[in-house]
Design an enzyme around this catalytic site. Structure first.
Site, PDB file in Angstrom:
ATOM      1  N   LYS A 171       0.855  -1.202   0.000  1.00 36.23           N
ATOM      2  CA  LYS A 171       0.000   0.000   0.000  1.00 36.23           C
ATOM      3  C   LYS A 171       0.885   1.244   0.000  1.00 36.23           C
ATOM      4  O   LYS A 171       1.422   1.651   1.025  1.00 36.23           O
ATOM      5  CB  LYS A 171      -0.920   0.049   1.211  1.00 36.23           C
ATOM      6  CG  LYS A 171      -1.956   1.159   1.018  1.00 36.23           C
ATOM      7  CD  LYS A 171      -2.423   1.800   2.288  1.00 36.23           C
ATOM      8  CE  LYS A 171      -1.808   3.113   2.648  1.00 36.23           C
ATOM      9  NZ  LYS A 171      -1.862   4.214   1.709  1.00 36.23           N
ATOM     10  N   GLY A 195       2.410   5.139  13.744  1.00 43.66           N
ATOM     11  CA  GLY A 195       3.205   3.952  14.102  1.00 43.66           C
ATOM     12  C   GLY A 195       2.766   3.344  15.427  1.00 43.66           C
ATOM     13  O   GLY A 195       2.680   2.122  15.573  1.00 43.66           O
ATOM     14  N   CYS A 218      12.728  11.895   6.844  1.00 47.10           N
ATOM     15  CA  CYS A 218      12.775  11.628   8.294  1.00 47.10           C
ATOM     16  C   CYS A 218      14.170  11.857   8.820  1.00 47.10           C
ATOM     17  O   CYS A 218      14.358  12.023  10.022  1.00 47.10           O
ATOM     18  CB  CYS A 218      12.232  10.271   8.692  1.00 47.10           C
ATOM     19  SG  CYS A 218      12.417   9.016   7.519  1.00 47.10           S
ATOM     20  N   GLU A 254       9.422   2.611  11.171  1.00 54.43           N
ATOM     21  CA  GLU A 254      10.430   3.649  10.915  1.00 54.43           C
ATOM     22  C   GLU A 254       9.699   4.970  11.005  1.00 54.43           C
ATOM     23  O   GLU A 254       8.952   5.314  10.105  1.00 54.43           O
ATOM     24  CB  GLU A 254      10.985   3.410   9.498  1.00 54.43           C
ATOM     25  CG  GLU A 254      12.329   3.944   9.276  1.00 54.43           C
ATOM     26  CD  GLU A 254      13.275   3.391  10.303  1.00 54.43           C
ATOM     27  OE1 GLU A 254      13.655   4.172  11.187  1.00 54.43           O
ATOM     28  OE2 GLU A 254      13.613   2.200  10.234  1.00 54.43           O
ATOM     29  N   GLU A 296       8.551  16.930  15.227  1.00 57.18           N
ATOM     30  CA  GLU A 296       8.894  16.801  13.809  1.00 57.18           C
ATOM     31  C   GLU A 296       7.982  17.714  12.993  1.00 57.18           C
ATOM     32  O   GLU A 296       6.759  17.673  13.125  1.00 57.18           O
ATOM     33  CB  GLU A 296       8.707  15.353  13.355  1.00 57.18           C
ATOM     34  CG  GLU A 296       9.112  15.161  11.904  1.00 57.18           C
ATOM     35  CD  GLU A 296       9.153  13.702  11.477  1.00 57.18           C
ATOM     36  OE1 GLU A 296       8.132  13.013  11.650  1.00 57.18           O
ATOM     37  OE2 GLU A 296      10.201  13.261  10.977  1.00 57.18           O
TER      38      GLU A 296
HETATM   39  C1  UN1 Z   1      13.401   8.908   4.819  1.00 57.76           C
HETATM   40  O1  UN1 Z   1      13.354  10.113   4.794  1.00 57.76           O
HETATM   41  O2  UN1 Z   1      12.443   8.247   5.298  1.00 57.76           O
HETATM   42  O3  UN1 Z   1      19.215   8.794   4.494  1.00 57.76           O
HETATM   43  C2  UN1 Z   1      14.478   8.103   4.241  1.00 57.76           C
HETATM   44  C3  UN1 Z   1      18.525   9.432   3.693  1.00 57.76           C
HETATM   45  C4  UN1 Z   1      17.843   8.681   2.568  1.00 57.76           C
HETATM   46  C5  UN1 Z   1      16.619   8.011   3.068  1.00 57.76           C
HETATM   47  C6  UN1 Z   1      15.668   8.876   3.796  1.00 57.76           C
HETATM   48  N1  UN1 Z   1      18.740   7.697   2.027  1.00 57.76           N
HETATM   49  O4  UN1 Z   1      18.391  10.635   3.789  1.00 57.76           O
END
Ligand code: UN1
Length: 495
Positions: free
Chosen positions: A175, A233, A284, A250, A385
């Site tokens: 999804k 999450g 993230c 994550e 965040e």
């Molecule tokens: C994300 O933002 O969920 O390390 C992943 C990084 C990328 C992945 C980000 N390779 O900034």
């Protein structure tokens, strides 16, 4: 009429049971409709799970190197289509072409790693306590995997989950985020062309409330991998946990870059520009806190403001632009809400702090790169965040204060320190509470063959990437083989 896109279930493209559609639009130009996607619900998930369960019986028996060979072909097709994939990705989620090419490349790298892992899937053999007996262990597939992915890395993150899940012998319900269903459709097309048998991957388009919840609660889905917010999450973990599903989460980040008084300031400047404003701050791993030693604080902020004034913000399809739009209107509202919170909390707004709506920006969700100074750890803009181009700067007097300010946060994904002092480097590696620490590099840019994930409220202890994700997608079978011809009793003291 916009082009219509369907689910892929049981080896066929088919509309959702609801007969309804949702639109996918370009965040740089909201008037551009990219496509209409079929809107699924629990009924489509049920059907997908039924066929995935059936397909599992054969897929799990295909030798892992053969499963890997299919993923290798998928990687090759991604190489051929890289430019087309990158352009469509920029159209549907906004980040600049150099970044969407990088996102596709991360998918390609993940494919080639996964292909080879099909020839490894290492586990342990050990000596036995008893004579004429062997102890072995094997990695076994688990069953049907429900994979729920975000819009900010619409190719890389799905591949982080789908490829290892498949190489380990699981079947998949996929999804994708409803903001980026086109890239997901391209990826599934590629897997079909690479030779994946029917039923092994099933794509179900739709929203988190209808489709995501149905996946999380479905009793025949054995494992869930989710990337997204900590709020969602937590909800997933409690619902899936009630059924004892295996869950990998994550989640959020509030990543900080520390710049010490001995740092190479030009390097640190490039780092924070890229970390904070790359992907419009929507990673993230994005740098959303900047912790500056007081000796370089003012000088570094002057350098930063000068550099920000040279950033071009605009449509990611134009190579002249450095920063694209936010993903949608609601993200603009969230980001702007935090800017108002920061001002209310007494932080000093140095630059930005408003949506961009004039000229080329009129039809998109653009936001000006924003910096707050005089931020303290008790402020919400330090703790929460934001997922946008907003950087909160904190002044510290020494290394120890930098570490404690860094750690005074519920999240712990990525961290960074710029210093030339080897003693500080190793203390930072040991003491920064984060799953990832960069030395003299920005908080973004993890490589796909290394474990990826965070501590504290960033996740639940699992890692994606590298070898560690294969542990999540497989189960250990322990085997004892006794060839002594006698019934040897373990746990009875024969010594
Ligand atoms: C994300 O933002 O969920 O390390 C992943 C990084 C990328 C992945 C980000 N390779 O900034």
């Amino acid at each position: 009429m916009a082009e219509q896109y369907l689910n892929y279930i049981d080896g066929k493209w088919r509309p959702a049971e609801s007969g309804q559609w949702f639109e996918n639009r370009n965040p740089a130009n909201w008037d551009e409709v990219i496509g209409a996607f079929t809107r699924s619900d629990r009924r489509d998930v049920d059907r997908a799970v039924q066929v995935a369960r059936k397909a599992f019986d054969e897929w799990r028996l295909m030798p892992a190197p053969h499963r890997g060979a299919i993923i290798k072909r998928a990687g090759d097709l991604m190489v051929e289509r890289k430019e087309l994939l990158a352009r469509d990705m920029t159209r549907e989620m906004g980040k600049v072409l150099a970044e969407t090419r990088g996102d596709v490349q991360e998918g390609i790298d993940t494919a080639y790693y996964a292909a080879v892992e099909g020839r490894r899937l290492f586990s342990h053999t050990t000596p036995s306590e008893l004579p004429n007996k062997m102890n072995l262990s094997f990695r076994m597939p688990i069953g049907v995997a429900g994979l729920i992915t975000p819009w900010n890395f619409p190719m890389a993150i799905p591949t982080w989950k789908i490829f290892p899940a498949l190489v380990c012998g699981n079947t998949v319900i996929f999804k994708p985020a409803s903001d980026t269903p086109l890239t997901a459709t391209h990826l599934v097309d590629i897997l079909i062309e690479a030779g994946l048998p029917p039923g092994v991957i099933n794509l179900v388009h739709g929203g988190g409330g209808a489709v995501g919840t149905a996946i999380v609660e479905h009793p025949d889905i054995d494992l869930i991998s989710f990337t997204g917010s900590s709020v969602v999450g937590r909800e997933i973990n409690s619902r899936a946990g009630a059924q004892l599903k295996r869950v990998s989460l994550e989640l959020g980040g509030k990543n900080a870059q520390i710049v010490m008084d001995d740092a190479d300031l030009d390097l640190a400047l490039e780092g924070v520009l890229w970390g904070a404003f790359g992907t419009t701050g929507q990673r993230c791993t994005a740098t959303s806190r900047l912790i500056l030693h007081e000796a370089i604080h003012d000088r570094f902020l002057d350098m930063l403001l000068a550099a920000i004034s040279k950033l071009n913000i605009g449509d990611g399809l134009s190579e002249a632009n450095h920063v694209g739009p936010l993903i949608n209107q609601s993200q603009v509202e969230i980001v702007h809400g935090y800017v108002e919170i920061g001002q209310g909390e007494g932080a000093r707004l140095l630059v930005g702090g408003h949506p961009l709506k004039e000229g080329d920006h009129a039809a998109g969700w653009f936001y000006s790169p924003t910096v707050f100074a005089d931020v303290t750890p008790r402020m919400r803009i330090f703790q929460e965040e934001i997922f946008g181009p907003v950087l909160s700067v904190v002044r510290v007097k020494d290394f120890d204060e930098a570490v404690s300010v860094h750690n005074d946060c519920v999240y712990g994904l990525s961290s960074s320190i710029f210093t030339q002092d080897v003693n500080r480097v190793f203390r930072a590696v040991r003491d920064l509470e984060a799953g990832i620490t960069y030395i003299n590099g920005p908080t973004i840019g993890a490589e796909c063959h290394m474990p990826f994930g965070g501590v504290k409220e960033t996740g639940n202890g699992h890692r994606e990437g590298g070898w560690s994700v294969y542990e999540f997608f497989s189960e250990i079978k322990t085997v004892y083989v006794d060839f002594s011809g006698k019934l040897q009793r373990a746990q009875i003291d024969n010594y």
